[in-house]
Structures are given as C-alpha cells and as structure tokens.
Design a protein around this motif. Structure first.
Motif, PDB file in Angstrom:
ATOM      1  N   UNK A   1       0.799  -1.234   0.000  1.00 49.43           N
ATOM      2  CA  UNK A   1       0.000   0.000   0.000  1.00 49.43           C
ATOM      3  C   UNK A   1       0.826   1.276   0.000  1.00 49.43           C
ATOM      4  N   UNK A   2       2.078   1.229  -0.414  1.00 52.55           N
ATOM      5  CA  UNK A   2       2.866   2.445  -0.544  1.00 52.55           C
ATOM      6  C   UNK A   2       2.467   3.156  -1.825  1.00 52.55           C
ATOM      7  N   UNK A   3       2.386   4.472  -1.738  1.00 49.55           N
ATOM      8  CA  UNK A   3       2.120   5.261  -2.949  1.00 49.55           C
ATOM      9  C   UNK A   3       3.443   5.584  -3.620  1.00 49.55           C
ATOM     10  N   UNK A   4       3.456   5.551  -4.962  1.00 47.04           N
ATOM     11  CA  UNK A   4       4.675   5.879  -5.692  1.00 47.04           C
ATOM     12  C   UNK A   4       4.326   6.700  -6.920  1.00 47.04           C
TER      13      UNK A   4
ATOM     14  N   UNK B   1       6.436  -0.524   6.542  1.00 46.17           N
ATOM     15  CA  UNK B   1       5.640  -0.051   7.681  1.00 46.17           C
ATOM     16  C   UNK B   1       6.188   1.267   8.239  1.00 46.17           C
ATOM     17  N   UNK B   2       7.500   1.462   8.125  1.00 48.71           N
ATOM     18  CA  UNK B   2       8.090   2.724   8.578  1.00 48.71           C
ATOM     19  C   UNK B   2       7.639   3.875   7.686  1.00 48.71           C
ATOM     20  N   UNK B   3       7.584   3.633   6.369  1.00 45.90           N
ATOM     21  CA  UNK B   3       7.081   4.661   5.458  1.00 45.90           C
ATOM     22  C   UNK B   3       5.610   4.947   5.728  1.00 45.90           C
ATOM     23  N   UNK B   4       4.818   3.896   5.968  1.00 45.73           N
ATOM     24  CA  UNK B   4       3.403   4.086   6.253  1.00 45.73           C
ATOM     25  C   UNK B   4       3.194   4.780   7.596  1.00 45.73           C
ATOM     26  N   UNK B   5       4.100   4.552   8.544  1.00 46.35           N
ATOM     27  CA  UNK B   5       4.002   5.205   9.849  1.00 46.35           C
ATOM     28  C   UNK B   5       4.200   6.712   9.697  1.00 46.35           C
ATOM     29  N   UNK B   6       5.098   7.117   8.791  1.00 44.24           N
ATOM     30  CA  UNK B   6       5.310   8.540   8.544  1.00 44.24           C
ATOM     31  C   UNK B   6       4.041   9.204   8.014  1.00 44.24           C
ATOM     32  N   UNK B   7       3.303   8.458   7.216  1.00 42.24           N
ATOM     33  CA  UNK B   7       2.051   8.980   6.658  1.00 42.24           C
ATOM     34  C   UNK B   7       0.893   8.830   7.628  1.00 42.24           C
ATOM     35  N   UNK B   8       1.053   7.986   8.659  1.00 44.64           N
ATOM     36  CA  UNK B   8      -0.028   7.746   9.607  1.00 44.64           C
ATOM     37  C   UNK B   8      -0.994   6.704   9.125  1.00 44.64           C
ATOM     38  N   UNK B   9      -0.535   5.809   8.255  1.00 47.01           N
ATOM     39  CA  UNK B   9      -1.396   4.799   7.652  1.00 47.01           C
ATOM     40  C   UNK B   9      -0.938   3.380   8.003  1.00 47.01           C
ATOM     41  N   UNK B  10      -0.065   3.245   9.012  1.00 48.95           N
ATOM     42  CA  UNK B  10       0.460   1.926   9.352  1.00 48.95           C
ATOM     43  C   UNK B  10      -0.552   1.160  10.194  1.00 48.95           C
ATOM     44  N   UNK B  11      -0.322  -0.131  10.324  1.00 49.79           N
ATOM     45  CA  UNK B  11      -1.204  -0.959  11.159  1.00 49.79           C
ATOM     46  C   UNK B  11      -0.344  -1.760  12.117  1.00 49.79           C
ATOM     47  N   UNK B  12      -0.894  -1.995  13.296  1.00 52.87           N
ATOM     48  CA  UNK B  12      -0.173  -2.709  14.339  1.00 52.87           C
ATOM     49  C   UNK B  12      -0.937  -3.992  14.616  1.00 52.87           C
ATOM     50  N   UNK B  13      -0.234  -5.125  14.560  1.00 52.39           N
ATOM     51  CA  UNK B  13      -0.858  -6.411  14.863  1.00 52.39           C
ATOM     52  C   UNK B  13      -0.835  -6.650  16.368  1.00 52.39           C
ATOM     53  N   UNK B  14      -1.931  -7.118  16.922  1.00 56.25           N
ATOM     54  CA  UNK B  14      -2.011  -7.385  18.366  1.00 56.25           C
ATOM     55  C   UNK B  14      -1.986  -8.853  18.633  1.00 56.25           C
TER      56      UNK B  14
END
Length: 139
Positions: free
Chosen positions: A104-107, A126-139
C-alpha cells in the motif's frame, strides 16, 4: 498617378464590395449572438457561501448551543474542506498516482516502483506508512 485612375480604382472597389454583400442571413450564426462571459465569484460571495454552508452544518447537528465564528479572512476556524485530499508519493514527495498492491505504498512512476518499492525489505514499508499515519499494528 493621375486623378482619373484614382476614381476608376474607387469605382472598382465599390462595385466589388457591392457584389460581396450576402442578402440572406447565415443559418449557422444568429444575428447579434455574443459568447456568454464566465462569471467569477468575488471574495465576499465566497465567504457568504461558506457561512451558509457552516450554518447548514450546524442545523443538521441540531446543537443550538455550539457557536462557530463567522468565516473571514482573519480567522482559520472553518469546517474541513469538501475537496478530496491530495495523495503524494511516500518515497519522493511528488504526486503519487499509483499504489503498490503488496504494501500500500504510494509511488510516483514505474521507475520508483522497480528500484525502491518492489525490492523493499519487510518492515521498511511499515516505517514509510508510519510517517504517513497509515500503518497498522498487529495485536
């Protein structure tokens, strides 16, 4: 040039001009037709429209106690925009027209996809998505 040839020339031009007149109006154009001009809204009209939109939003909520300040050039309190959010490339910051189906990274273009996104190690996306605020965390 003599005076006689000037008169002959004028007579010739008058005769040609008389022959070029079309007596029947053209069926493709209406007489007196003008192209409609575009109408642009002034700043006052834009502010008035925004104020109406805000009041409609408050009426839909049904909360009469909540007050929203009047929209002017000097305050920034306004509801969220109705336009869609712009999407940018997670790698370069340019306009991101494409999205990777795997992570799901935009390019921006295929070259960025081939060189950066496709061979990306797991977890880096996930680090790139975290910068955008779109990451997900597995529980």
């Amino acid at each position: 040039m003599s005076n006689g040839s000037g008169n002959e020339r004028m007579d010739f031009l008058k005769r040609v001009a008389g022959e070029n007149v079309i007596g029947v109006p053209s069926r493709f154009k209406k007489y007196g037709y003008r192209k409609p001009s575009r109408r642009h809204k002034s700043g006052r009209q834009v502010i008035a429209d925004e104020s109406k939109r805000i009041s409609l939003l408050l009426q839909e909520e049904g909360n009469g106690e909540k007050r929203v300040p009047k929209v002017t050039y000097f305050n920034v309190n306004a509801p969220p925009s109705t336009r869609p959010t712009k999407k940018y490339c997670d790698i370069t910051g340019l306009v991101g027209r494409y999205r990777s189906p795997v992570n799901n990274l935009r390019y921006h273009n295929a070259e960025i996809y081939q060189l950066v996104v496709k061979p990306m190690a797991p977890g880096v996306d996930q680090e790139y998505l975290k910068l955008r605020g779109d990451h997900f965390v597995l529980k």
